[in-house]
Write a protein that holds these residues in place. Structure first.
Motif, PDB file in Angstrom:
ATOM      1  N   ASN A 130      40.940  46.496  49.721  1.00 24.92           N
ATOM      2  CA  ASN A 130      39.933  45.479  49.462  1.00 24.92           C
ATOM      3  C   ASN A 130      40.507  44.132  49.894  1.00 24.92           C
ATOM      4  OD1 ASN A 130      38.225  43.546  48.345  1.00 24.92           O
ATOM      5  ND2 ASN A 130      37.769  44.808  46.545  1.00 24.92           N
ATOM      6  N   ILE A 131      40.051  43.633  51.032  1.00 21.84           N
ATOM      7  CA  ILE A 131      40.600  42.399  51.591  1.00 21.84           C
ATOM      8  C   ILE A 131      40.315  41.193  50.701  1.00 21.84           C
ATOM      9  CG2 ILE A 131      38.630  41.847  53.069  1.00 21.84           C
ATOM     10  CD1 ILE A 131      42.353  41.453  53.982  1.00 21.84           C
ATOM     11  N   ASP A 132      39.173  41.183  50.013  1.00 23.74           N
ATOM     12  CA  ASP A 132      38.865  40.068  49.107  1.00 23.74           C
ATOM     13  C   ASP A 132      39.872  40.007  47.959  1.00 23.74           C
ATOM     14  OD1 ASP A 132      36.667  39.273  50.597  1.00 23.74           O
ATOM     15  OD2 ASP A 132      35.302  40.582  49.468  1.00 23.74           O
ATOM     16  N   LEU A 133      40.197  41.152  47.406  1.00 26.06           N
ATOM     17  CA  LEU A 133      41.185  41.214  46.335  1.00 26.06           C
ATOM     18  C   LEU A 133      42.548  40.764  46.853  1.00 26.06           C
ATOM     19  CD1 LEU A 133      42.081  41.984  43.485  1.00 26.06           C
ATOM     20  CD2 LEU A 133      42.400  44.319  44.312  1.00 26.06           C
ATOM     21  N   ASN A 160      43.183  38.711  49.269  1.00 23.38           N
ATOM     22  CA  ASN A 160      43.163  37.258  49.473  1.00 23.38           C
ATOM     23  C   ASN A 160      43.269  36.504  48.139  1.00 23.38           C
ATOM     24  OD1 ASN A 160      43.005  37.429  52.248  1.00 23.38           O
ATOM     25  ND2 ASN A 160      40.771  37.464  52.258  1.00 23.38           N
ATOM     26  N   LYS A 161      42.606  37.001  47.105  1.00 23.37           N
ATOM     27  CA  LYS A 161      42.687  36.357  45.790  1.00 23.37           C
ATOM     28  C   LYS A 161      44.108  36.446  45.228  1.00 23.37           C
ATOM     29  CE  LYS A 161      37.882  36.975  44.463  1.00 23.37           C
ATOM     30  NZ  LYS A 161      36.946  37.671  43.584  1.00 23.37           N
ATOM     31  N   SER A 202      46.270  34.024  47.165  1.00 21.17           N
ATOM     32  CA  SER A 202      46.036  32.627  46.807  1.00 21.17           C
ATOM     33  C   SER A 202      46.650  32.295  45.450  1.00 21.17           C
ATOM     34  CB  SER A 202      44.539  32.308  46.801  1.00 21.17           C
ATOM     35  OG  SER A 202      43.889  32.974  45.735  1.00 21.17           O
TER      36      SER A 202
END
Length: 59
Positions: A9-12, A14-15, A18
């Protein structure tokens, strides 16, 4: 070449990046109970092999 971990999961990913950054240090962990776990896995594997050769039938 060192194998890198990946995220599905690329969104996870990235979070997490960050929040914690992308640099990391090596982590060394001592395996506890490794011999006991390996013995258990071997016993389960052997039981599976014996069950595969079994002539026992349920009617």
């Amino acid at each position: 070449m060192q194998k890198e971990g990946t995220f599905g999961n690329i969104d996870l990913a990235n979070k997490i990046a960050s929040q914690f950054g992308t640099s990391h240090d090596a982590v060394e962990a001592k395996m506890r109970y490794a011999k006991v776990v390996q013995t258990f896995i071997s016993k389960v594997d052997e039981a599976h092999k014996k069950a595969g050769d079994s002539k026992l039938k349920f009617a």
